[in-house]
Design a protein around this motif. Structure first.
Motif, mmCIF file in Angstrom:
data_model
loop_
_atom_site.group_PDB
_atom_site.id
_atom_site.type_symbol
_atom_site.label_atom_id
_atom_site.label_comp_id
_atom_site.label_asym_id
_atom_site.label_seq_id
_atom_site.Cartn_x
_atom_site.Cartn_y
_atom_site.Cartn_z
ATOM 1 N N LEU A 69 -1.125 128.013 -8.411
ATOM 2 C CA LEU A 69 0.009 127.331 -9.045
ATOM 3 C C LEU A 69 -0.177 127.208 -10.553
ATOM 4 C CD1 LEU A 69 0.544 124.454 -6.436
ATOM 5 C CD2 LEU A 69 1.755 126.634 -6.591
ATOM 6 N N SER A 70 -1.067 128.015 -11.103
ATOM 7 C CA SER A 70 -1.304 127.991 -12.550
ATOM 8 C C SER A 70 -0.117 128.620 -13.283
ATOM 9 C CB SER A 70 -2.569 128.780 -12.877
ATOM 10 O OG SER A 70 -2.368 130.163 -12.604
ATOM 11 N N ALA B 157 -4.660 114.157 -8.565
ATOM 12 C CA ALA B 157 -3.334 114.344 -9.171
ATOM 13 C C ALA B 157 -2.693 115.604 -8.611
ATOM 14 C CB ALA B 157 -3.465 114.438 -10.690
ATOM 15 N N CYS B 158 -1.375 115.620 -8.572
ATOM 16 C CA CYS B 158 -0.649 116.746 -7.978
ATOM 17 C C CYS B 158 -0.940 118.046 -8.719
ATOM 18 C CB CYS B 158 0.845 116.464 -8.017
ATOM 19 S SG CYS B 158 1.849 117.845 -7.431
ATOM 20 N N PRO B 159 -1.496 119.062 -8.032
ATOM 21 C CA PRO B 159 -1.791 120.333 -8.699
ATOM 22 C C PRO B 159 -0.555 121.204 -8.902
ATOM 23 C CG PRO B 159 -2.428 120.464 -6.396
ATOM 24 C CD PRO B 159 -1.934 119.062 -6.621
ATOM 25 N N GLY B 160 0.579 120.809 -8.312
ATOM 26 C CA GLY B 160 1.786 121.630 -8.418
ATOM 27 C C GLY B 160 2.793 121.128 -9.420
ATOM 28 N N ASN B 161 2.356 120.291 -10.377
ATOM 29 C CA ASN B 161 3.331 119.690 -11.295
ATOM 30 C C ASN B 161 4.013 120.725 -12.189
ATOM 31 O OD1 ASN B 161 1.859 119.558 -14.141
ATOM 32 N ND2 ASN B 161 0.351 118.992 -12.610
ATOM 33 N N GLU B 162 3.300 121.791 -12.565
ATOM 34 C CA GLU B 162 3.923 122.815 -13.423
ATOM 35 C C GLU B 162 4.990 123.595 -12.668
ATOM 36 O OE1 GLU B 162 3.800 123.293 -16.599
ATOM 37 O OE2 GLU B 162 2.353 121.680 -16.896
ATOM 38 N N LEU B 163 4.724 123.889 -11.403
ATOM 39 C CA LEU B 163 5.728 124.580 -10.591
ATOM 40 C C LEU B 163 6.953 123.690 -10.410
ATOM 41 C CD1 LEU B 163 6.713 126.894 -8.783
ATOM 42 C CD2 LEU B 163 5.495 125.815 -6.875
ATOM 43 N N ALA B 164 6.738 122.411 -10.154
ATOM 44 C CA ALA B 164 7.862 121.479 -9.969
ATOM 45 C C ALA B 164 8.746 121.457 -11.209
ATOM 46 C CB ALA B 164 7.333 120.085 -9.653
ATOM 47 N N LYS B 165 8.135 121.344 -12.379
ATOM 48 C CA LYS B 165 8.926 121.301 -13.621
ATOM 49 C C LYS B 165 9.640 122.630 -13.857
ATOM 50 C CE LYS B 165 5.398 119.491 -16.001
ATOM 51 N NZ LYS B 165 4.553 118.896 -17.054
ATOM 52 N N ARG C 253 4.651 132.025 -13.431
ATOM 53 C CA ARG C 253 5.608 132.692 -14.328
ATOM 54 C C ARG C 253 6.194 133.940 -13.673
ATOM 55 N NH1 ARG C 253 2.120 133.733 -19.468
ATOM 56 N NH2 ARG C 253 4.097 134.540 -20.267
ATOM 57 N N LYS C 254 5.454 134.545 -12.747
ATOM 58 C CA LYS C 254 5.946 135.735 -12.043
ATOM 59 C C LYS C 254 7.057 135.397 -11.046
ATOM 60 C CE LYS C 254 1.261 137.609 -12.323
ATOM 61 N NZ LYS C 254 0.036 137.923 -11.554
ATOM 62 N N LEU C 255 7.175 134.106 -10.718
ATOM 63 C CA LEU C 255 8.161 133.694 -9.715
ATOM 64 C C LEU C 255 9.545 133.437 -10.305
ATOM 65 C CD1 LEU C 255 6.015 131.093 -7.696
ATOM 66 C CD2 LEU C 255 6.409 133.507 -7.148
ATOM 67 N N ILE C 256 9.663 133.459 -11.621
ATOM 68 C CA ILE C 256 10.917 133.043 -12.268
ATOM 69 C C ILE C 256 12.141 133.790 -11.741
ATOM 70 C CG2 ILE C 256 12.175 132.993 -14.471
ATOM 71 C CD1 ILE C 256 9.569 132.186 -15.832
ATOM 72 N N PRO C 257 12.148 135.136 -11.675
ATOM 73 C CA PRO C 257 13.362 135.810 -11.175
ATOM 74 C C PRO C 257 13.742 135.380 -9.757
ATOM 75 C CG PRO C 257 11.895 137.377 -12.245
ATOM 76 C CD PRO C 257 11.121 136.110 -12.095
ATOM 77 N N ASP C 258 12.746 135.237 -8.880
ATOM 78 C CA ASP C 258 13.041 134.830 -7.498
ATOM 79 C C ASP C 258 13.520 133.382 -7.426
ATOM 80 O OD1 ASP C 258 12.406 137.268 -6.217
ATOM 81 O OD2 ASP C 258 10.271 136.825 -6.350
ATOM 82 N N ILE C 259 12.953 132.509 -8.258
ATOM 83 C CA ILE C 259 13.414 131.116 -8.277
ATOM 84 C C ILE C 259 14.860 131.068 -8.775
ATOM 85 C CG2 ILE C 259 13.090 128.829 -9.299
ATOM 86 C CD1 ILE C 259 10.094 129.390 -9.412
#
Length: 482
Positions: free
Chosen positions: A137-138, A416-424, A143-149
């Motif tokens: 989730l770094s 602490a939540c390790p997925g905070n960057e993905l959430a934002k 960043r590679k998920l942006i088009p699919d999101i």
């Protein structure tokens, strides 16, 4: 001479005994000097659980903090608890003395998620698993998920448009689930996704129900659905191993991991952590998005500022025909401010549970071994000492960083939540498409809140969505980078 040596040894022995006694006595006296925090334990056995469920827990705890101070005791959910509501106390429990407070959840909930899930542990196992989850989730990975999101966001919003009235929270749960699947599996066969979603929804429904094994109850249905999820994940894992597909998603990281002795994670450990990540990501993210839509709807000036920011990006991307870039998502200050302030105002994670693994003293108060300890994030987020006019929504607050340990929407410390960057990231993407291509009207604009268990606007914020006819029709963004 021999007599003298014997006398010295005897004297040394008794001095050692005396020193040991004095040290032990001092520790006992110190322990008895520490007293339990002030507060009420409520009724025998029931404690204050009835108040916890019948009142807004945030109001309940704020009232107690005002009466007893930043550290107070209570008895809820069958457990004696110490509540801490100051940044210093929260840091003590979650960061500086985290080894004295273990994560704790009811056994019924552990069984549904899986006992090997990351957030049930501490120590070496937790450290290894946390690194794996953080790697998947770094920023480099997501960043590679942006088009699919983006495609998922547009599909979700189009679905909202088709309904006469949309339960915003439920639709955002579907959106965050799909993004969670993307981060775990990259691309997943639709049949597997359908089965996972169907059974996961049953587990989710039973998660907060009364834990009984009677046939037909929500909890028992959830247990059966959890078993089916294990079978589905076992099949997916077998296929991934057979095809030797190299993916840097969460499943890939979990499968590739080896201890120093060469041992790998078991399928049960992998399954528990996959379900754990889905649980951690879905309801919380959906709740935040729902609150953002409510806050923006009620503040037209703020909404216009966000629209202007997003429209400039939309126009740069040829009217939305090109996908968002990572750099663009990193340069949305007004929208990010709205997200950060929504996280503070709503405080989706209002508190967290820990358990003292030994008698602990804090500021002259005794926290007995076995007692639950609850850092109250919401109380800190709504304290006027740290946030001026805390009940006012002010997205410009974050131009200056909040004081340390006063802003903890994703928790603090090693848990602490390790997925905070993905959430934002997923929230930024959804807001971009929402304000540039769609409009929404809240059907019931009252300020009532429901807890399920996270706070969301009543009835999930019923709203009517429609396409923005003033914008030219845009195609879904291409998966090719500009």
């Amino acid at each position: 001479m021999e007599f003298l040596c014997t006398g010295i040894y005897i004297t040394f022995f008794f001095c050692t005994l005396l020193l040991h006694y004095l040290i032990k006595k001092a520790k006992i006296e110190q322990k008895h000097k520490a007293k339990l925090p002030p507060g009420s334990m409520g009724l025998p056995y029931f404690g204050e659980t009835l108040q916890f469920y019948s009142q807004d827990p945030n109001v309940l705890f704020a009232t107690k903090q005002k009466r007893y101070g930043d550290v107070f005791k209570t008895h809820i959910l069958g457990c004696p608890c110490v509540m801490v509501a100051s940044p210093e106390a929260a840091r003590f429990v979650l960061v500086t003395h985290a080894n004295l407070f273990k994560p704790t959840y009811p056994k019924s909930k552990e069984k549904l998620i899986g006992p090997s899930a990351l957030f049930f542990h501490q120590g070496k196992y937790h450290t290894h698993l946390r690194k794996l989850v953080q790697s998947s989730l770094s920023p480099e990975a997501i960043r590679k998920l942006i088009p699919d999101i983006e495609v998922t966001a547009i599909t979700t919003l189009d679905s909202c448009v088709k309904a006469p009235v949309t339960n915003t929270f439920q639709e955002m749960k579907k959106f965050s689930f799909e993004v969670g699947i993307l981060s775990i599996f990259s691309q997943l066969d639709s049949s597997y996704k359908t089965e996972l979603k169907k059974n996961y929804c049953i587990v989710n429904k039973g998660y907060n129900s009364f834990p009984t094994r009677f046939p037909g109850t929500a909890y028992q249905k959830a247990r059966k659905a959890r078993e089916r999820i294990n079978h589905i994940l076992s099949t997916i894992i077998s296929e991934r191993k057979r095809t030797k597909l190299l993916q840097k998603d969460l499943l890939g990281h979990l499968l590739d991991f080896k201890y120093d002795n060469g041992q790998t994670l078991t399928e049960d450990q992998i399954a528990d952590n996959i379900i754990g990540v889905l649980f951690a990501a879905q309801d919380t993210t959906a709740s935040v998005i729902t609150w953002i839509l409510k806050y923006l709807h009620h503040d037209r000036e703020l909404l216009q500022a966000v629209k202007d920011e997003q429209k400039s990006i939309f126009e740069l991307n040829n009217g939305g025909k090109l996908p968002l870039t990572w750099a663009q998502t990193r340069n949305m200050p007004k929208t990010l401010g709205v997200i950060l302030e929504s996280l503070r105002m709503a405080s989706i994670i209002s508190y967290t549970f820990r358990e003292a693994v030994a008698d602990v003293e804090y500021n002259g108060y005794l926290i007995p071994k076995g007692w639950k300890v609850m850092p109250l994030f919401r109380n800190i987020h709504h304290n006027s000492e740290f946030f001026s006019d805390p009940q006012k929504f002010d997205s410009s607050r974050y131009k200056v960083a909040p004081k340390p340990n006063t802003y903890m929407p994703f928790g603090n410390g090693v848990h602490a939540c390790p997925g905070n960057e993905l959430a934002k990231l997923e929230i930024l993407i959804l807001i971009h498409h929402l304000v540039t291509k769609y409009r929404w009207d809240v059907v019931d604009s009252n300020n009532m809140i429901q807890y399920s268990p996270f706070p969301v606007p009543l009835h999930g914020l019923p709203a009517r969505f429609r396409k923005d006819e003033t914008q030219s029709v845009a195609t879904e963004p291409s998966s090719n980078r500009p």
